[in-house]
Scaffold this active site. Structure first.
Site, PDB file in Angstrom:
ATOM      1  N   LYS A   9       0.843  -1.187   0.000  1.00  0.00           N
ATOM      2  CA  LYS A   9       0.000   0.000   0.000  1.00  0.00           C
ATOM      3  C   LYS A   9       0.882   1.242   0.000  1.00  0.00           C
ATOM      4  O   LYS A   9       1.429   1.639   1.027  1.00  0.00           O
ATOM      5  CB  LYS A   9      -0.922   0.038   1.224  1.00  0.00           C
ATOM      6  CG  LYS A   9      -1.878   1.237   1.172  1.00  0.00           C
ATOM      7  CD  LYS A   9      -2.144   1.809   2.535  1.00  0.00           C
ATOM      8  CE  LYS A   9      -2.849   3.156   2.446  1.00  0.00           C
ATOM      9  NZ  LYS A   9      -2.052   4.220   1.801  1.00  0.00           N
ATOM     10  N   GLU A  36       9.201   2.383  11.066  1.00  0.00           N
ATOM     11  CA  GLU A  36      10.090   3.531  11.178  1.00  0.00           C
ATOM     12  C   GLU A  36       9.200   4.760  11.096  1.00  0.00           C
ATOM     13  O   GLU A  36       8.497   4.960  10.095  1.00  0.00           O
ATOM     14  CB  GLU A  36      11.142   3.534  10.060  1.00  0.00           C
ATOM     15  CG  GLU A  36      12.197   2.465  10.207  1.00  0.00           C
ATOM     16  CD  GLU A  36      13.024   2.591  11.475  1.00  0.00           C
ATOM     17  OE1 GLU A  36      13.110   3.717  12.021  1.00  0.00           O
ATOM     18  OE2 GLU A  36      13.562   1.579  11.942  1.00  0.00           O
ATOM     19  N   CYS A  95      12.320  12.141   7.260  1.00  0.00           N
ATOM     20  CA  CYS A  95      12.285  11.750   8.669  1.00  0.00           C
ATOM     21  C   CYS A  95      13.643  11.952   9.334  1.00  0.00           C
ATOM     22  O   CYS A  95      13.725  12.131  10.550  1.00  0.00           O
ATOM     23  CB  CYS A  95      11.837  10.302   8.816  1.00  0.00           C
ATOM     24  SG  CYS A  95      12.824   9.111   7.887  1.00  0.00           S
ATOM     25  N   GLU A 113       7.539  16.967  15.571  1.00  0.00           N
ATOM     26  CA  GLU A 113       8.041  16.910  14.198  1.00  0.00           C
ATOM     27  C   GLU A 113       7.197  17.796  13.292  1.00  0.00           C
ATOM     28  O   GLU A 113       5.999  17.562  13.131  1.00  0.00           O
ATOM     29  CB  GLU A 113       8.013  15.465  13.691  1.00  0.00           C
ATOM     30  CG  GLU A 113       8.621  15.310  12.306  1.00  0.00           C
ATOM     31  CD  GLU A 113       8.616  13.870  11.824  1.00  0.00           C
ATOM     32  OE1 GLU A 113       9.592  13.447  11.188  1.00  0.00           O
ATOM     33  OE2 GLU A 113       7.617  13.177  12.079  1.00  0.00           O
TER      34      GLU A 113
END
Length: 472
Positions: free
Chosen positions: A163, A238, A272, A373
């Site tokens: 996906k 992750e 990231c 973040e």
């Protein structure tokens, strides 16, 4: 209009530079997802009996096809997710490196012979595939992340139900077509076009799915983990990062500033591993701050197809709004916007999601911008007087993906290496740096499941170990 705009049963891919609709896709039902899992599982049975070195040779073929069309693929990444062209081409080159590395893993699918305590018994170990793997990937690295998940899964003998993010469906569909062109068995990698929660629900229920690997937000990773937990299947995630960049008093400030741009602002900060918190020793704080502003003045925001552009658009309306909200929160909490007050006003910028890089001064550890973040071109400056104090601040948040220190002092560098809480550790190197033969991943809230990606370590997630005892 968001890049992942949903209307009825369709998803739309949208160019973030122009907001032009590039393609529309029909979404899959629950039944369609379940059928995809069945056909991938059937294809996996024969694939698992193919010798691992031969499985690896397919990856070499895929790598060559990508290399032959490097510019075409680079432009596709630029068009669909807004990376500057040099970075789009760079992602394709990185994907090729991953494919070639994991192709070689076909010759390294090894076990061990271990002496038995009993005479006449031969004991050894071997690896075998887990079966069919669910793969869920993000939009910010739309080809390299799928490759570094799919390639080791394939060479280990698994089937894949994949996906991709809705913002990168053209790239994803084209990659599946490339796999077929390379001769990979049909339905061995099946692509899902569906809502994330529905896919997670089916993965959790369907016993043919033996493992799930995910890259994306921390919240989504935790949600998927919770959904999968009752069945106890293998899960790897992750997730987010809030990566510190430490500048000691002896650092090369000009080099550090340039590397903050490459490690914090390329891809509009949507990595990231991107630098977001800059800890500067008080003795060089003013000098560094001035140097950083001068460096940012030479960072061009522009159309990603323009060779002189360093930063292109962010990916969609949702991301654009999220970044702007964080900027306003930072201001309201007392951070001082040192650079980036005005946004691009040229004609080319009017229809895209362009944000000028921001540099915030007088940031404290309690501020939102120092803890959450942002995933955009936003940098925060924090001052410190002692390395031990600085490391405590670096480690005080939930994330632990990547970090960097700039210094000429080996003792300070090694203290940092020992004490920093991050899975990727850099000395005088940008926080985004990695190589395909080395393990990749974070700790704390960033890494779920205890498995690493990339390098030979990646194979461990996609295989089961058998211990064999033989008496002749």
């Amino acid at each position: 209009m968001a890049n992942s705009l949903r209307q009825s049963e369709k998803m739309y891919s949208i160019n973030p530079s122009t907001k032009q609709i590039l393609a529309e896709f029909e979404t899959m039902s629950k039944e369609g997802i379940e059928n995809a899992i069945i056909v991938a599982s059937e294809a996996q049975k024969d694939w698992s009996r193919t010798p691992a070195p031969i499985r690896g040779e397919f990856l070499f073929k895929i790598a060559q096809l990508l290399e032959d069309r490097l510019d075409e693929w680079g432009r596709l990444v630029t068009e669909e997710v807004g990376k500057c062209l040099r970075d789009g081409i760079g992602e394709i080159q990185r994907s090729i490196s991953f494919l070639r590395f994991f192709a070689g893993e076909g010759y390294r699918m090894k076990g061990e012979t271990i002496p038995s305590r009993q005479p006449g018994i031969f004991s050894y170990t071997k690896q075998q595939p887990v079966g069919t793997v669910g793969v869920i990937t993000p939009w910010n690295v739309p080809l390299a992340i799928p490759v570094w998940k799919i390639a080791p899964a394939l060479v280990a003998g698994n089937g894949i139900v994949w996906k991709p993010a809705p913002q990168s469906l053209i790239i994803s569909r084209k990659f599946v077509e490339l796999l077929e062109e390379a001769g990979l068995p049909r339905n061995l990698v099946v692509m899902l076009i569906a809502d994330g929660p529905l896919v997670s629900e089916v993965f959790a229920e369907n016993k043919l799915i033996k493992a799930v690997t995910f890259t994306g937000s921390t919240q989504t990773g935790r949600t998927i983990h919770k959904v999968l937990a009752p069945r106890g299947i293998r899960f790897q995630a992750e997730t987010g990062g809030k990566n510190p960049f430490i500048i000691l008093q002896d650092a090369d400030l000009e080099r550090a500033c340039q590397d903050i741009v490459s490690g914090g602002l390329l891809d509009a900060g949507q990595r990231c591993t991107a630098t977001s918190r800059i800890f500067v020793h008080e003795s060089v704080y003013d000098k560094f701050r001035d140097q950083m502003v001068r460096t940012l003045e030479n960072v061009k925001v522009g159309l990603p197809t323009d060779e002189s552009s360093i930063i292109g658009p962010v990916v969609d309306q949702r991301q654009y709004d999220t970044i702007l909200r964080y900027i306003e929160i930072a201001k309201s909490e007392g951070a001082v916007l040192l650079y980036g007050e005005d946004e691009p006003k040229a004609e080319w910028a009017k229809n895209g999601y362009f944000i000028k890089p921001k540099l915030f001064d007088r940031v404290t550890q309690e501020m939102t911008i120092a803890n959450e973040e942002v995933f955009g071109p936003v940098l925060a400056l924090l001052q410190f007087s002692d390395l031990k104090e600085c490391l405590k601040l670096c480690n005080s948040i939930e994330y632990g993906l990547s970090s960097s220190i700039y210094t000429k002092d080996i003792a300070s560098a090694m203290e940092y290496v020992d004490e920093i809480e991050s899975g990727l550790v850099h000395v005088n190197i940008p926080s985004t740096y990695s190589e395909p033969q080395m393990p990749f991943g974070g700790i704390k809230a960033t890494g779920i499941g205890g498995f690493r990606e990339q390098g030979s370590h990646a194979i461990l997630f996609y295989t089961e170990w058998k211990t064999v005892y033989v008496r002749a």
